[in-house]
Design a protein around this motif. Structure first.
Motif, short mmCIF file in Angstrom:
data_model
loop_
_atom_site.label_atom_id
_atom_site.label_comp_id
_atom_site.label_asym_id
_atom_site.label_seq_id
_atom_site.Cartn_x
_atom_site.Cartn_y
_atom_site.Cartn_z
N TRP A 196 0.86 -1.19 0.00
CA TRP A 196 0.00 0.00 0.00
C TRP A 196 0.89 1.23 0.00
O TRP A 196 1.88 1.29 0.73
CB TRP A 196 -0.91 0.03 1.22
N PHE A 197 0.52 2.19 -0.83
CA PHE A 197 1.16 3.49 -0.89
C PHE A 197 0.08 4.54 -0.68
O PHE A 197 -1.11 4.25 -0.78
CB PHE A 197 1.81 3.72 -2.26
N ARG A 198 0.49 5.76 -0.41
CA ARG A 198 -0.47 6.85 -0.30
C ARG A 198 0.13 8.14 -0.83
O ARG A 198 1.35 8.31 -0.84
CB ARG A 198 -0.93 7.04 1.16
N GLN A 199 -0.75 9.01 -1.28
CA GLN A 199 -0.32 10.30 -1.79
C GLN A 199 -1.27 11.38 -1.28
O GLN A 199 -2.46 11.36 -1.61
CB GLN A 199 -0.27 10.31 -3.31
N ALA A 200 -0.73 12.27 -0.49
CA ALA A 200 -1.49 13.39 0.03
C ALA A 200 -1.39 14.55 -0.96
O ALA A 200 -0.44 14.61 -1.76
CB ALA A 200 -0.95 13.80 1.39
N PRO A 201 -2.34 15.48 -0.93
CA PRO A 201 -2.31 16.61 -1.86
C PRO A 201 -0.99 17.38 -1.76
O PRO A 201 -0.55 17.72 -0.65
CB PRO A 201 -3.49 17.47 -1.40
N GLY A 202 -0.37 17.62 -2.89
CA GLY A 202 0.86 18.38 -2.93
C GLY A 202 2.10 17.63 -2.48
O GLY A 202 3.18 18.23 -2.37
N VAL A 240 3.58 2.79 2.39
CA VAL A 240 2.91 2.63 3.68
C VAL A 240 3.24 1.27 4.31
O VAL A 240 3.73 1.20 5.43
CB VAL A 240 1.38 2.79 3.53
N ALA A 241 2.95 0.20 3.58
CA ALA A 241 3.14 -1.14 4.13
C ALA A 241 3.19 -2.16 3.00
O ALA A 241 2.70 -1.90 1.90
CB ALA A 241 2.02 -1.50 5.10
N ALA A 242 3.81 -3.31 3.29
CA ALA A 242 3.90 -4.38 2.30
C ALA A 242 3.81 -5.73 2.99
O ALA A 242 4.08 -5.85 4.19
CB ALA A 242 5.19 -4.27 1.50
N ILE A 243 3.46 -6.74 2.19
CA ILE A 243 3.33 -8.10 2.72
C ILE A 243 3.82 -9.07 1.66
O ILE A 243 3.59 -8.87 0.46
CB ILE A 243 1.88 -8.38 3.15
N SER A 244 4.50 -10.11 2.09
CA SER A 244 5.01 -11.10 1.16
C SER A 244 3.89 -11.95 0.57
O SER A 244 2.76 -11.92 1.07
CB SER A 244 6.02 -12.00 1.87
N GLY A 245 4.21 -12.70 -0.46
CA GLY A 245 3.22 -13.52 -1.13
C GLY A 245 2.54 -14.53 -0.21
O GLY A 245 1.34 -14.78 -0.32
N SER A 246 3.30 -15.08 0.71
CA SER A 246 2.75 -16.06 1.64
C SER A 246 2.04 -15.40 2.82
O SER A 246 1.29 -16.05 3.54
CB SER A 246 3.87 -16.95 2.18
N GLY A 247 2.35 -14.12 3.01
CA GLY A 247 1.80 -13.41 4.17
C GLY A 247 2.68 -13.52 5.40
O GLY A 247 2.36 -12.97 6.45
N GLY A 248 3.81 -14.19 5.28
CA GLY A 248 4.64 -14.43 6.43
C GLY A 248 5.55 -13.28 6.84
O GLY A 248 6.06 -13.25 7.95
N SER A 249 5.74 -12.34 5.91
CA SER A 249 6.60 -11.18 6.21
C SER A 249 5.87 -9.90 5.86
O SER A 249 5.16 -9.84 4.85
CB SER A 249 7.89 -11.25 5.39
N THR A 250 6.07 -8.90 6.70
CA THR A 250 5.46 -7.60 6.45
C THR A 250 6.47 -6.50 6.75
O THR A 250 7.48 -6.73 7.44
CB THR A 250 4.21 -7.37 7.32
N SER A 251 6.18 -5.34 6.25
CA SER A 251 6.97 -4.15 6.57
C SER A 251 6.02 -2.96 6.55
O SER A 251 4.94 -3.02 5.95
CB SER A 251 8.11 -3.94 5.57
N ALA A 252 6.43 -1.90 7.23
CA ALA A 252 5.60 -0.69 7.28
C ALA A 252 6.47 0.51 7.58
O ALA A 252 7.52 0.39 8.22
CB ALA A 252 4.50 -0.83 8.33
#
Length: 123
Positions: free
Chosen positions: A36-42, A48-60
């Motif tokens: 997930w990414f985000r973009q605020a005005p200007g 924002v966050a990511a998850i591996s294909g298996s769901g076993g690893s995440t980052s934020a």
């Protein structure tokens, strides 16, 4: 070709919660790291966050740790972003992204993007 469709955005008061969903087409969803990414005005788009294909690893990103949780259901070809304790500075368009055999740290140069969903947090 993979299509990503986000949903779940909206208007919420500060301190509230939202859950974003991103539904993916295709039959190889589990081979994609999702983020997930985000973009605020200007401002520039930010990770924002990511998850591996298996769901076993995440980052934020540090600013959402302890408040946002990324998780996925490979049987439903869907990745989620649970957002709690929302702040006005979380207001942005949130984008789902996927990368074939991608890592979660870093999660960069996605292969596919969704169209985005607006999240607005009022103070």
């Amino acid at each position: 070709q993979v299509q990503l469709v986000e949903s779940g955005g909206g208007l919420v008061q500060a301190g509230g919660s939202l859950r974003l969903s991103c539904a993916a087409s295709g039959r190889t969803f589990s081979t994609y790291a999702m983020g997930w990414f985000r973009q605020a005005p200007g401002k520039e788009r930010e990770f924002v966050a990511a998850i591996s294909g298996s769901g076993g690893s995440t980052s934020a990103v540090d600013s959402v740790k302890g408040r946002f949780t990324i998780f996925r259901d490979n049987a439903k070809n869907t990745v989620y972003l649970q957002m709690n304790s929302l702040k006005p500075e979380d207001t942005a368009v949130y984008y789902c992204a996927g990368k074939k055999w991608g890592s979660v740290l870093p999660f960069n140069t996605p292969d596919y993007w969704g169209q985005g969903t607006q999240v607005t947090v009022s103070s």
